[in-house]
Scaffold this active site. Structure first.
Site, PDB file in Angstrom:
ATOM      1  N   ASP A 120     -63.665 101.913  30.513  1.00 57.30           N
ATOM      2  CA  ASP A 120     -62.430 101.254  30.903  1.00 57.30           C
ATOM      3  C   ASP A 120     -61.260 101.951  30.217  1.00 57.30           C
ATOM      4  O   ASP A 120     -60.726 101.474  29.222  1.00 57.30           O
ATOM      5  CB  ASP A 120     -62.499  99.771  30.530  1.00 57.30           C
ATOM      6  CG  ASP A 120     -61.479  98.966  31.286  1.00 57.30           C
ATOM      7  OD1 ASP A 120     -60.853  99.525  32.218  1.00 57.30           O
ATOM      8  OD2 ASP A 120     -61.297  97.788  30.951  1.00 57.30           O
ATOM      9  N   CYS A 416     -46.812  74.541   4.580  1.00 58.76           N
ATOM     10  CA  CYS A 416     -48.202  74.971   4.683  1.00 58.76           C
ATOM     11  C   CYS A 416     -49.056  73.740   5.002  1.00 58.76           C
ATOM     12  O   CYS A 416     -48.942  72.716   4.318  1.00 58.76           O
ATOM     13  CB  CYS A 416     -48.644  75.599   3.368  1.00 58.76           C
ATOM     14  SG  CYS A 416     -50.419  75.850   3.279  1.00 58.76           S
ATOM     15  N   CYS A 419     -51.349  73.060   1.540  1.00 59.98           N
ATOM     16  CA  CYS A 419     -50.791  72.645   0.243  1.00 59.98           C
ATOM     17  C   CYS A 419     -49.394  72.048   0.373  1.00 59.98           C
ATOM     18  O   CYS A 419     -48.795  71.642  -0.615  1.00 59.98           O
ATOM     19  CB  CYS A 419     -50.784  73.822  -0.730  1.00 59.98           C
ATOM     20  SG  CYS A 419     -49.567  75.077  -0.294  1.00 59.98           S
TER      21      CYS A 419
END
Ligand code: IVH
Length: 677
Positions: A120, A416, A419
């Site tokens: 490919d 986050c 935390c």
């Protein structure tokens, strides 16, 4: 002999030697010499060309990249149209095809086929005139392609001249001939390229084929030269008066001429063998380093090619049997966030499980915030999923016709998810990061990375066990791994005496790992496997790396400004300093040891002549060192000599080398060049 004559001979020798090594390396995968020895030859060639620019011809190995960009590609016609292939998708269609050709050939036996992987990539035609690469064009509309000669020349596996290989193999070349094949990009190179593009905020390539096409269709060949392209060749056209009775002999000739020919090609004698070849290739598809989307079956006997002829689009003597597609559509249920060890937040698509080419996929990477925006991916959308080998499945786009009014845009979290520290996105980065170095997600990921196969290779210490130990507070830093006790492990669910003993043994064993594994395991940004090996080779100990100044770091291969800074930052941090002291106290090997030096044979392939008295070694000792590093010592100077190692009061060999234009190096230079201590 005058100096120029000698240099001219040396020049011809080097050119032909380098070509020979290129063929061994690229076409046969059987290098005879180390990369270092190759570089040495190459640099000698460059040096001679600097002294004698008037000697340089276009087929010199140094002349692959052109110094200027094109305004546009010129048209380049094909003498024989570049046809396409007819496709079949299952065994029934395949059988129909076989019945049809059997009828057309009017025989009761089925002819033998050559089975080839269907690569490919993008097809290419190369034109050789008098044995020299004179042109290259893309398929275009099949009749006229684009002239990409400048770019094709940058692909190292494509020979710039085939005359010497032809001579060596007693092949009489026609004045001009054309070869055809496929330019591809390895999956690994594609991922690496996209990672870099991601870092540089450049648009990502959707798959290796697009990346190969985009790279080959650059107007500036200096850019193409930096892209890792490869190629395989499978066809010769306009080669009269050479005659080929079989596809097998075409492939053999291509290979003898130094063109890369796919090693997976097989001669197949019966329908059963055709089917089992298809099966084998389909099973290998995942592990294959490049993408293939099926197999191509070509009748081996070229006389049948004449009988069967072509349709307007495709030859009747060949057929492509395609694999099942590796794309599917499914529902994007939600987007979750994964926090990596460097704090990067990666959005992950949580999908309605879907089977793609035999593998169940329920998650896919969404790369980063920009990628989600650019593709306008919303939760609740029906998305296209693509899977390619070892590359993590990814979302290729949205089926907008199926978008519901209830679909929801995704907002990247400002904190986050683990935390809850506020996240940051630096102006020159595509990523959002958690900058809390004590973030549990980051620590757990660092532990996993340290133990992983690519780093410390601690067998039995996988993701799940690390997760359990981490939750029980038994692992906080990587040094804790070496303090794990049998009792702690036995208390884990599913852990018995045997598995405990095994794990403790592999942890113990890992203490003796080579320096680069520890270094890689630390997870310093920009310091991957290759960089870790370079650093280990160059400095020899963790302490030396820790103490290295910026300039010293920059003189190590593979290390640029960013990585040097990242190393300095890492070693300046007192937490990391404590960790390294801890590792040393535990007894982790922090020195370069044999595993690297075993395959570190920088003098392999080199032929060295010693003359004069060396100050640090006797002749025998020097010979022993050279042999250990893979080189050979010979007693007399010839054009095959790589260099002369000259001590005090050198003899006639010195003068001879000088006359022949063979490099002469002093003992000190030798010690320095090969880091002999
Ligand atoms: S033979 C006239 N062999 O597939 C014969 N093609 O779908 C045509 N391809 O344009 C080419 N691997 O770019 C041949 N082993 C292989 C191939 C191959 C990939 C590509 C080629 C061609 C396309 C047709």
């Amino acid at each position: 002999m005058s100096n120029d004559n000698a240099a001219w001979d040396r020049y011809q020798y080097l050119k032909s030697e380098i070509r020979r090594h290129d063929t061994l390396y690229y076409a046969f995968d059987q290098p005879e010499i180390s990369d270092e020895a190759y570089d040495l030859l190459y640099h000698q060639l460059v040096k001679i060309e600097q002294d004698h620019p008037e000697w340089i011809t276009k087929d010199s190995p140094t002349q692959r990249v052109s110094g200027s960009a094109l305004e546009k590609f010129s048209p380049l016609p094909h003498l024989t149209p570049m046809l396409s292939l007819e496709n079949v998708f299952n065994w029934e269609e395949m059988q129909n095809y076989l019945d049809r050709i059997q009828k057309q050939l009017g025989s009761n036996a089925l002819p033998a086929f050559i089975g080839e992987p269907k690569l490919d990539g993008l097809s290419i035609e190369l034109i050789y005139v008098n044995g020299i690469l004179a042109g290259a064009s893309t398929r275009g509309d099949g009749l006229i392609g684009e002239d990409v000669t400048q770019n094709i020349r940058t692909i190292k596996s494509i020979p710039l001249t085939v005359q010497e290989s032809a001579n060596r193999n007693h092949i009489t070349l026609p004045a001009s001939f054309r070869v055809r094949g496929e330019v591809i990009m390895l999956k690994r190179d594609f991922s690496q390229l996209n990672r870099e593009r991601d870092k540089n905020k450049e648009p990502l390539f959707a798959n290796p084929r697009n990346a190969a096409a985009g790279s080959l269709r650059q107007l500036d060949s200096r850019i193409t030269a930096q892209r890792p392209l490869s190629a395989y060749f499978y066809f010769m056209v306009n080669y009269e008066p050479l005659a080929f009775d079989t596809q097998e002999s075409i492939l053999r000739t291509l290979s003898l001429l130094g063109f890369p020919v796919n090693p997976l090609i097989r001669l197949l004698h019966s329908p059963t063998e055709l089917a089992s070849y298809y099966q084998t290739m389909q099973e290998y598809r995942e592990a294959c380093p490049y993408e293939m989307d099926g197999i191509v079956l070509k009748i081996n006997d070229t006389h049948h090619w004449q009988t069967l002829g072509n349709t307007s689009k495709a030859p009747r003597w060949a057929i492509a049997w395609k694999f099942k597609a590796n794309v599917a559509t499914t529902l994007l249920r939600s987007i979750s966030i994964q926090v990596g060890r460097t704090g990067i937040l990666t959005p992950i698509a949580e999908l309605d499980p879907v089977n793609i080419g035999g593998v169940r996929v329920s998650r896919a990477s969404l790369h980063n915030e920009d990628e989600i925006m650019k593709k306008d991916i919303r939760i609740g959308d029906t998305v296209f999923i693509q899977r390619a080998g070892d590359v993590i499945p990814y979302i290729n786009g949205v089926d907008k016709t199926k978008r519901l009014s209830t679909s929801e845009s995704f907002h990247f979290p400002a904190v986050c998810p683990v935390c809850h520290t506020k996240t940051v996105r630096l102006p020159d980065e595509a990523f959002v990061r958690c900058i809390n170095s004590n973030c549990p997600a980051r620590i757990e990921e660092s532990l996993r990375h340290f133990a992983s196969k690519q780093a410390m290779d601690i067998e039995g210490l996988g993701e799940k066990i690390i997760h359990k130990l981490f939750l029980q507070n038994k692992l906080q830093t990587i040094a804790d791994i070496f303090r794990l006790t049998a009792a702690q492990l036995l208390s884990l669910e599913g852990f018995q005496q045997q598995s405990t003993d095994n794990l403790l043994r592999s942890i113990e064993k890992s203490k003796h790992n080579d320096l680069w594994r520890v270094l890689h395991g630390l997870g310093i940004e920009g310091v991957g496997e290759v960089t870790s090996k370079s650093l280990a080779k160059y400095f020899g100990s963790m302490q030396a790396i820790q103490e290295a100044k910026r300039d010293e770091l920059l003189s190590v291969p593979n290390i640029g400004d960013k990585t040097a800074q990242s190393l300095i930052d890492y070693f300046e941090n007192p937490v990391n300093q404590a960790l390294l002291r801890d590792l040393a106290d535990i007894g982790i090997n922090l020195f370069l040891n044999n595993t690297l030096s075993q395959d570190f044979r920088p003098m392999s392939g080199l032929q060295i002549v010693i003359t004069g008295t060396l100050s640090c070694f006797s002749r025998d000792e020097a010979t022993e060192i050279i042999e250990k590093l893979g080189g050979r010592v010979s007693s007399s100077v010839s054009s095959m000599t790589s260099f002369v190692l000259a001590g005090e009061n050198p003899g006639s060999k010195y003068t001879k080398a000088k006359n022949l234009g063979i490099p002469i190096i002093t003992e000190n230079e030798w010690l320095k060049r090969y880091q002999i201590k």
